[in-house]
Design a protein around this motif. Sequence first.
Motif, PDB file in Angstrom:
ATOM      1  N   HIS A 196       0.866  -1.190   0.000  1.00  0.00           N
ATOM      2  CA  HIS A 196       0.000   0.000   0.000  1.00  0.00           C
ATOM      3  C   HIS A 196       0.892   1.227   0.000  1.00  0.00           C
ATOM      4  O   HIS A 196       2.040   1.156   0.451  1.00  0.00           O
ATOM      5  CB  HIS A 196      -0.922  -0.001   1.229  1.00  0.00           C
ATOM      6  CG  HIS A 196      -0.164  -0.160   2.503  1.00  0.00           C
ATOM      7  ND1 HIS A 196       0.229  -1.388   2.985  1.00  0.00           N
ATOM      8  CD2 HIS A 196       0.313   0.742   3.387  1.00  0.00           C
ATOM      9  CE1 HIS A 196       0.892  -1.231   4.107  1.00  0.00           C
ATOM     10  NE2 HIS A 196       0.974   0.053   4.378  1.00  0.00           N
ATOM     11  N   PRO A 249      -2.313   5.382   2.630  1.00  0.00           N
ATOM     12  CA  PRO A 249      -3.217   4.413   1.999  1.00  0.00           C
ATOM     13  C   PRO A 249      -4.492   5.086   1.494  1.00  0.00           C
ATOM     14  O   PRO A 249      -4.864   6.179   1.932  1.00  0.00           O
ATOM     15  CB  PRO A 249      -3.541   3.436   3.134  1.00  0.00           C
ATOM     16  CG  PRO A 249      -2.513   3.681   4.192  1.00  0.00           C
ATOM     17  CD  PRO A 249      -2.086   5.101   4.049  1.00  0.00           C
ATOM     18  N   TYR A 287      -9.147   1.260   3.890  1.00  0.00           N
ATOM     19  CA  TYR A 287      -8.902   0.178   4.860  1.00  0.00           C
ATOM     20  C   TYR A 287     -10.232  -0.309   5.399  1.00  0.00           C
ATOM     21  O   TYR A 287     -11.259   0.379   5.286  1.00  0.00           O
ATOM     22  CB  TYR A 287      -7.986   0.636   6.009  1.00  0.00           C
ATOM     23  CG  TYR A 287      -8.529   1.758   6.867  1.00  0.00           C
ATOM     24  CD1 TYR A 287      -9.496   1.535   7.857  1.00  0.00           C
ATOM     25  CD2 TYR A 287      -8.067   3.069   6.714  1.00  0.00           C
ATOM     26  CE1 TYR A 287      -9.996   2.575   8.637  1.00  0.00           C
ATOM     27  CE2 TYR A 287      -8.559   4.101   7.492  1.00  0.00           C
ATOM     28  CZ  TYR A 287      -9.519   3.849   8.452  1.00  0.00           C
ATOM     29  OH  TYR A 287     -10.023   4.865   9.221  1.00  0.00           O
ATOM     30  N   ASN A 327      -4.492  -2.571  11.008  1.00  0.00           N
ATOM     31  CA  ASN A 327      -3.680  -3.299  10.024  1.00  0.00           C
ATOM     32  C   ASN A 327      -2.763  -2.371   9.238  1.00  0.00           C
ATOM     33  O   ASN A 327      -1.947  -2.847   8.442  1.00  0.00           O
ATOM     34  CB  ASN A 327      -4.586  -4.047   9.035  1.00  0.00           C
ATOM     35  CG  ASN A 327      -5.249  -5.249   9.673  1.00  0.00           C
ATOM     36  OD1 ASN A 327      -4.694  -5.848  10.599  1.00  0.00           O
ATOM     37  ND2 ASN A 327      -6.434  -5.606   9.205  1.00  0.00           N
ATOM     38  N   PHE A 328      -2.907  -1.063   9.414  1.00  0.00           N
ATOM     39  CA  PHE A 328      -2.093  -0.129   8.633  1.00  0.00           C
ATOM     40  C   PHE A 328      -1.003   0.546   9.464  1.00  0.00           C
ATOM     41  O   PHE A 328      -0.387   1.499   9.020  1.00  0.00           O
ATOM     42  CB  PHE A 328      -2.990   0.863   7.879  1.00  0.00           C
ATOM     43  CG  PHE A 328      -3.634   0.181   6.701  1.00  0.00           C
ATOM     44  CD1 PHE A 328      -3.061   0.257   5.438  1.00  0.00           C
ATOM     45  CD2 PHE A 328      -4.746  -0.613   6.876  1.00  0.00           C
ATOM     46  CE1 PHE A 328      -3.618  -0.428   4.362  1.00  0.00           C
ATOM     47  CE2 PHE A 328      -5.318  -1.303   5.807  1.00  0.00           C
ATOM     48  CZ  PHE A 328      -4.745  -1.212   4.541  1.00  0.00           C
ATOM     49  N   THR A 376       2.029  -0.139   9.716  1.00  0.00           N
ATOM     50  CA  THR A 376       2.904  -1.040   8.971  1.00  0.00           C
ATOM     51  C   THR A 376       4.298  -0.451   8.815  1.00  0.00           C
ATOM     52  O   THR A 376       4.523   0.752   9.008  1.00  0.00           O
ATOM     53  CB  THR A 376       2.340  -1.246   7.558  1.00  0.00           C
ATOM     54  OG1 THR A 376       2.280   0.046   6.935  1.00  0.00           O
ATOM     55  CG2 THR A 376       0.956  -1.873   7.592  1.00  0.00           C
ATOM     56  N   VAL A 402       4.072   2.469   6.334  1.00  0.00           N
ATOM     57  CA  VAL A 402       3.683   3.764   6.884  1.00  0.00           C
ATOM     58  C   VAL A 402       4.807   4.327   7.770  1.00  0.00           C
ATOM     59  O   VAL A 402       5.132   5.518   7.701  1.00  0.00           O
ATOM     60  CB  VAL A 402       2.364   3.614   7.683  1.00  0.00           C
ATOM     61  CG1 VAL A 402       2.104   4.816   8.564  1.00  0.00           C
ATOM     62  CG2 VAL A 402       1.202   3.394   6.719  1.00  0.00           C
TER      63      VAL A 402
END
Length: 858
Positions: free
Chosen positions: A359, A363, A366, A371-372, A374, A377
């Motif tokens: 992503h 992003p 979502y 979950n982001f 990451t 990020v």
Amino acid sequence: PAIIRREDYTPFAWLVPETHLDFELGLESTRVTATLKVERNPAAEASPVLRLNGDGLKLESLHCDGEDCAGWAMDGDDLLVTLEGDAHTITIVTRFDPSANSQLMGLFASNGMLCTQCEAEGFRRITFFPDRPDVLSTYTLRMSGPKAQFPVLLSNGNEVATGEDGDNHWAEWHDPWPKPSYLFALVAGQLVANRDTFTTMGGRRVDLAIWVREGDLERTDHAMDSLKRSMKWDEEVFGREYDLDIYNIVAVSDFNMGAMENKGLNVFNTKYVLADADTATDGDFDGVEGVIAHEYFHNWSGNRITCRDWFQLSLKEGFTVLRDQLFSQDMGSEAVCRIGDVRVLRGVQFPEDSGPLAHPIRPDSYREISNFYTSTVYNKGAEVIRMMRSMAGPERFRKGTDLYFERHDGEAATCEDFIRAMEEGAGLDLEQFRLWYRQAGTPKIEASVLHSDKTTLLALKQSVPPTPGQPDKKPMPVPLRIAMFDRATGQHRGEQLVIMDEAQKGINFDGFAEPPILSINRGFTAPVTIERDIADADLAFLAAHDDDPFARYEAMQDLVTRHLVAAADNRLDDAAKASAREAIGQALANIIGDEAVDDLMRGELLVLPSQTYLAEQVLLADPAAIHREREGLKAWLGAELEDLFTAMHSRASKVPYSLDAAAKGARKVKVQALVYLAAGAPDVARAMAWEQYRGADNMTDRQGALMVLAGIDGIERTNALLDFYNRYEGNDLVIDKWFSVQAQSLHPNAIEHVKALADHPDFTLKNPNRVRSLYMAFAANPHAFHAASGEGYRMIADLILQLDPINPQTAARFVTPLGRWRRLEPGRSALMREQLERIAKADKLSRDTYEQVTRSLG
Ligand code: HT7
Ligand code: ZN
């Protein structure tokens, strides 16, 4: 579960200028009375409906302006209140059981204390509220509870009143800084503090306290020292001053992530607070320093300026990671820190960017924001801002950050706001650069040097691979620091920064009689992969002579990577393999003997490329072949250079323990020596490691030796593992190491060991550190996880299914290793996919795991 899209953002129809919270605390039952002052937001489209988010909450009562409220309804978990006027006071009562909160989001119990985690959407598990980062409110809080059980009561801001009421006591806290709900925090429990003070550049005296359980206090000095150094550094390097009279940090042992930057009351995983020589490795000490700094730096990049919506997460996380990286660079070795940062990027972010979960750093959509959080990020986000810094230079970059802080202080901002401040403050044209925020995927740069007579052309090509939902990409501006080495002198004539912003570009150089040797992406100025057309002998030259330490490291990595990838692909005959090994052996021998290199750097130069990195270099990886060749090379080097490794180990063993760079470097090369010897001369290594283990006066030496012993059969293995457990029984963080060392070991029976450890009385699915210590370590152990039978994949799938109902956020993180199926040879690929499909079919998957599994299969 619904998909949330960045393009759908609209401002919230209501403002919440004041929030009053009253907590009646109990481990099994806590009652919360929330009083919200709300008024219409003139900057938003008007709506009579006030949407208050909830997650699993039971509403006990609801009042509007002191009256029973008739106009309300539930929409799923959310509470919708219809309001007629322009300003109202809403009072909401909720009650829940913190001890049953195994997700560790909202208010939860940990070891008898109560603690919150609200980012990203945990506040809605405490009370109904517009739980979104663009709704800023001033919080006042009262909490009361049994004094014996909760002697310490903490929240954001300042303590304004306390009192007693029989066996109960209470405290009131007020935070003068408006903040979003994700920065709210409360802690109540039996805690003791390491206290200190810091005087800011403006003369404010700040009381600092690090709160831990009794018995842990003596392990908090490094954290305190790191905090004070962070505060000073942020004043000096970014001009940022702290803005409250107190700064509290609390350590908890049950925590989903590393730490949380709640305003004035950071909550930390114990792993990033507690450190002393006996229980923490050098890596752990660095981790504490880095995370303490990271959370402190958030006070400006995250709290004073927060995010408008969660799509902007990299605005605070990417920038704050860059800030903590620059801090660590200044505290230690710049080159070694940079290599460490790149190793994380390549080991975690590059695979993410080339897999089904790829992503952009900002992003577009979502289902579950957790979950982001990451590596894309965080770490790629940091690299993107670092590129701006490389293009502007440190002084102009500082002008850009000054403008950003000044212009957006007190706001919920966007990545676009940051880019604009950089354009104006640092004087950069970032029009095309914005693609880094929009496009996923790691760009590839192909570089070749074309030479005829006296003219030299550096030919560069750029391509950005397709990623899910983004089949076609545009070329991005890639800043590459390069140098050309003259074969005649062995020197280069100066560096230059090339901005590679097209699909193809040529750069001319004059005056080289022979083709020069290209050193490119020096200092790793851009998060890209480089494919350079260069001879092995030239890589060996750069590995020995490049004056840029990162480029030197890179040349060594390239030399080994090329060989191992070709060998694993059966492209080398015996003679070619032998000559490549000779060249690598010679390069390593040079590094071991180079007195101009310090041991910290030597330790980096000696590390072989990881199996994950090697697998990334091919389209369909055969983990068994890569493992065989990597271990084979290690064994050959261990045997061939046995004398050099034993001599290096013996020299380094004479350096006494301290935290200075020379001593840390000595410990690092000792482990490297043991690692090679374990492969090439196991009997020698076993004896040396056992001696190191028994004589160790610090955890780095002890754990390093244990790791080596855990991979070699013998009585020393049994004795060391037993001794380690008995010595540290009851110390959770160290027992985590005991689990990890076995799960990660090169022992052929590692799978059986992991199965047995899952039944160990100290193993629990309730504690994320313990789960990660066993299963993340296992998933990172290629020979065990990728067992040809598929057993490793099945074990991780079993874990996900068991853990999902307990802690979905942590469970979902284990989907990532199973997402590699498209990049594996057909046999393993099918086995891995089968496990993802099995998870997808399960009843009642959490939103977290459902999203990751469907994306991984998609
Ligand atoms: N900003 C913090 C994020 C965080 C978090 C997110 C989701 C679930 C639990 C969490 N704990 C902390 C951490 C940081 O980047 O500083
Ligand atoms: Zn952060």
